[in-house]
Design a protein around this motif. Structure first.
Motif, PDB file in Angstrom:
ATOM      1  N   ARG A  15       0.799  -1.227   0.000  1.00  0.00           N
ATOM      2  CA  ARG A  15       0.000   0.000   0.000  1.00  0.00           C
ATOM      3  C   ARG A  15       0.831   1.277   0.000  1.00  0.00           C
ATOM      4  NH1 ARG A  15      -2.996  -1.144   5.039  1.00  0.00           N
ATOM      5  NH2 ARG A  15      -3.317  -3.379   4.771  1.00  0.00           N
ATOM      6  N   ILE A  16       2.082   1.164   0.404  1.00  0.00           N
ATOM      7  CA  ILE A  16       2.841   2.406   0.571  1.00  0.00           C
ATOM      8  C   ILE A  16       3.138   3.130  -0.735  1.00  0.00           C
ATOM      9  CG2 ILE A  16       4.052   1.623   2.667  1.00  0.00           C
ATOM     10  CD1 ILE A  16       6.525   1.728   0.514  1.00  0.00           C
ATOM     11  N   GLY A  17       3.171   2.392  -1.827  1.00  0.00           N
ATOM     12  CA  GLY A  17       3.649   3.001  -3.067  1.00  0.00           C
ATOM     13  C   GLY A  17       2.596   3.717  -3.874  1.00  0.00           C
ATOM     14  N   LYS A  18       1.382   3.728  -3.399  1.00  0.00           N
ATOM     15  CA  LYS A  18       0.336   4.365  -4.199  1.00  0.00           C
ATOM     16  C   LYS A  18       0.434   5.874  -4.108  1.00  0.00           C
ATOM     17  CE  LYS A  18      -2.896   0.542  -4.122  1.00  0.00           C
ATOM     18  NZ  LYS A  18      -4.009  -0.044  -3.402  1.00  0.00           N
ATOM     19  N   ARG A  19       1.498   6.389  -4.708  1.00  0.00           N
ATOM     20  CA  ARG A  19       1.725   7.814  -4.612  1.00  0.00           C
ATOM     21  C   ARG A  19       1.811   8.410  -6.009  1.00  0.00           C
ATOM     22  NH1 ARG A  19       7.055   8.688  -2.167  1.00  0.00           N
ATOM     23  NH2 ARG A  19       7.561   7.154  -3.734  1.00  0.00           N
ATOM     24  N   GLY A  20       1.173   7.759  -6.938  1.00  0.00           N
ATOM     25  CA  GLY A  20       1.187   8.251  -8.306  1.00  0.00           C
ATOM     26  C   GLY A  20       2.468   7.905  -9.047  1.00  0.00           C
ATOM     27  N   SER A  21       3.282   7.089  -8.424  1.00  0.00           N
ATOM     28  CA  SER A  21       4.509   6.696  -9.095  1.00  0.00           C
ATOM     29  C   SER A  21       4.180   5.684 -10.181  1.00  0.00           C
ATOM     30  CB  SER A  21       5.456   6.085  -8.068  1.00  0.00           C
ATOM     31  OG  SER A  21       6.363   5.236  -8.711  1.00  0.00           O
ATOM     32  N   LYS A  22       4.727   5.916 -11.365  1.00  0.00           N
ATOM     33  CA  LYS A  22       4.405   4.979 -12.436  1.00  0.00           C
ATOM     34  C   LYS A  22       5.228   3.691 -12.321  1.00  0.00           C
ATOM     35  CE  LYS A  22       7.171   7.259 -16.128  1.00  0.00           C
ATOM     36  NZ  LYS A  22       8.319   7.655 -15.478  1.00  0.00           N
ATOM     37  N   ARG A  23       6.289   3.787 -11.598  1.00  0.00           N
ATOM     38  CA  ARG A  23       7.138   2.607 -11.425  1.00  0.00           C
ATOM     39  C   ARG A  23       6.727   1.850 -10.176  1.00  0.00           C
ATOM     40  NH1 ARG A  23       8.953   2.011 -15.649  1.00  0.00           N
ATOM     41  NH2 ARG A  23      10.034   3.603 -16.814  1.00  0.00           N
ATOM     42  N   ASP A  24       6.871   0.570 -10.228  1.00  0.00           N
ATOM     43  CA  ASP A  24       6.558  -0.167  -9.000  1.00  0.00           C
ATOM     44  C   ASP A  24       7.746  -0.980  -8.494  1.00  0.00           C
ATOM     45  OD1 ASP A  24       6.562  -2.040 -10.915  1.00  0.00           O
ATOM     46  OD2 ASP A  24       4.543  -2.800 -10.514  1.00  0.00           O
ATOM     47  N   TRP A  25       8.937  -0.451  -8.720  1.00  0.00           N
ATOM     48  CA  TRP A  25      10.162  -1.106  -8.259  1.00  0.00           C
ATOM     49  C   TRP A  25      10.125  -1.368  -6.752  1.00  0.00           C
ATOM     50  CZ3 TRP A  25      12.742   1.303  -4.411  1.00  0.00           C
ATOM     51  CH2 TRP A  25      12.437   2.656  -4.231  1.00  0.00           C
ATOM     52  N   TRP A  26       9.483  -0.449  -6.016  1.00  0.00           N
ATOM     53  CA  TRP A  26       9.470  -0.544  -4.553  1.00  0.00           C
ATOM     54  C   TRP A  26       8.764  -1.801  -4.053  1.00  0.00           C
ATOM     55  CZ3 TRP A  26       4.462  -0.807  -3.286  1.00  0.00           C
ATOM     56  CH2 TRP A  26       3.562  -0.254  -4.205  1.00  0.00           C
ATOM     57  N   LYS A  27       7.904  -2.357  -4.907  1.00  0.00           N
ATOM     58  CA  LYS A  27       7.214  -3.582  -4.479  1.00  0.00           C
ATOM     59  C   LYS A  27       8.188  -4.717  -4.178  1.00  0.00           C
ATOM     60  CE  LYS A  27       2.724  -3.090  -6.629  1.00  0.00           C
ATOM     61  NZ  LYS A  27       1.903  -3.433  -7.780  1.00  0.00           N
ATOM     62  N   ASN A  28       9.341  -4.673  -4.846  1.00  0.00           N
ATOM     63  CA  ASN A  28      10.332  -5.733  -4.663  1.00  0.00           C
ATOM     64  C   ASN A  28      11.200  -5.558  -3.419  1.00  0.00           C
ATOM     65  OD1 ASN A  28       9.633  -7.068  -7.043  1.00  0.00           O
ATOM     66  ND2 ASN A  28      10.969  -5.762  -8.262  1.00  0.00           N
ATOM     67  N   VAL A  29      11.034  -4.430  -2.737  1.00  0.00           N
ATOM     68  CA  VAL A  29      11.945  -4.137  -1.626  1.00  0.00           C
ATOM     69  C   VAL A  29      11.948  -5.207  -0.523  1.00  0.00           C
ATOM     70  CG1 VAL A  29      12.372  -2.521   0.292  1.00  0.00           C
ATOM     71  CG2 VAL A  29      12.175  -1.670  -2.049  1.00  0.00           C
TER      72      VAL A  29
END
Ligand SMILES: [Zn+2]
Length: 156
Positions: free
Chosen positions: A85-99
């Motif tokens: 849920r943290i990445g829903k900040r309008g970022s088009k990339r979702d690299w953070w999902k892999n963190v």
């Protein structure tokens, strides 16, 4: 990601089935448990993957890069669900999902190096390794946009 191996490993972590001392003890194996990373606490899932000193450094590095506020949940399972849920900040990339997977994989490799080969890396090396791994996993999606690890970090 997603190589099958890493995906399976993540699944083992959140199921608390990855072979930490905690799991070995649950299976009846007598062991004097000590975390290989900090040598201070017993090695259990939540400690190794969330709360150990070394682990906290890795989490903080990404939380800082992302600029999010984050309170560490108690279990790895909760981390994975909350992290989505943290990445829903309008970022088009979702690299953070892999963190989370990247942190856990890096830690487990280091842990096994210490456990089985007596090989210890510095915390700086572990952080660099973790970032490189994330870059490696995301690389395919970033073809033509980012050529080096340094550029990648700059774009995070
Ligand atoms: Zn520890």
């Amino acid at each position: 990601m997603d190589s099958l191996k890493e995906a399976c490993f993540t699944w083992l972590v959140i199921r608390r089935a990855c072979l930490t001392h905690e799991v070995l003890q649950r299976r009846g194996i007598q062991i004097c448990s000590r975390c290989y990373m900090c040598e201070q606490e017993v090695e259990e899932n939540g400690h190794l993957f969330l709360h150990c000193r070394m682990t906290t450094d890795l989490w903080n590095m990404f939380i800082c890069i992302l600029g999010v506020s984050w309170t560490m949940p108690r279990t790895t399972f909760e981390v994975l669900t909350r992290w989505q849920r943290i990445g829903k900040r309008g970022s088009k990339r979702d690299w953070w999902k892999n963190v989370p997977a990247c942190i856990w994989w890096t830690l487990w490799k280091e842990r096994n190096g210490r456990c089985f080969e007596g090989r210890t890396s510095s915390s700086q090396t572990i952080k660099m390794r973790c970032l490189s791994l994330l870059f490696f996993w995301c690389k395919q999606d970033l073809v033509g946009e980012v050529d080096s690890l340094v550029e990648f970090i700059g774009q995070l």
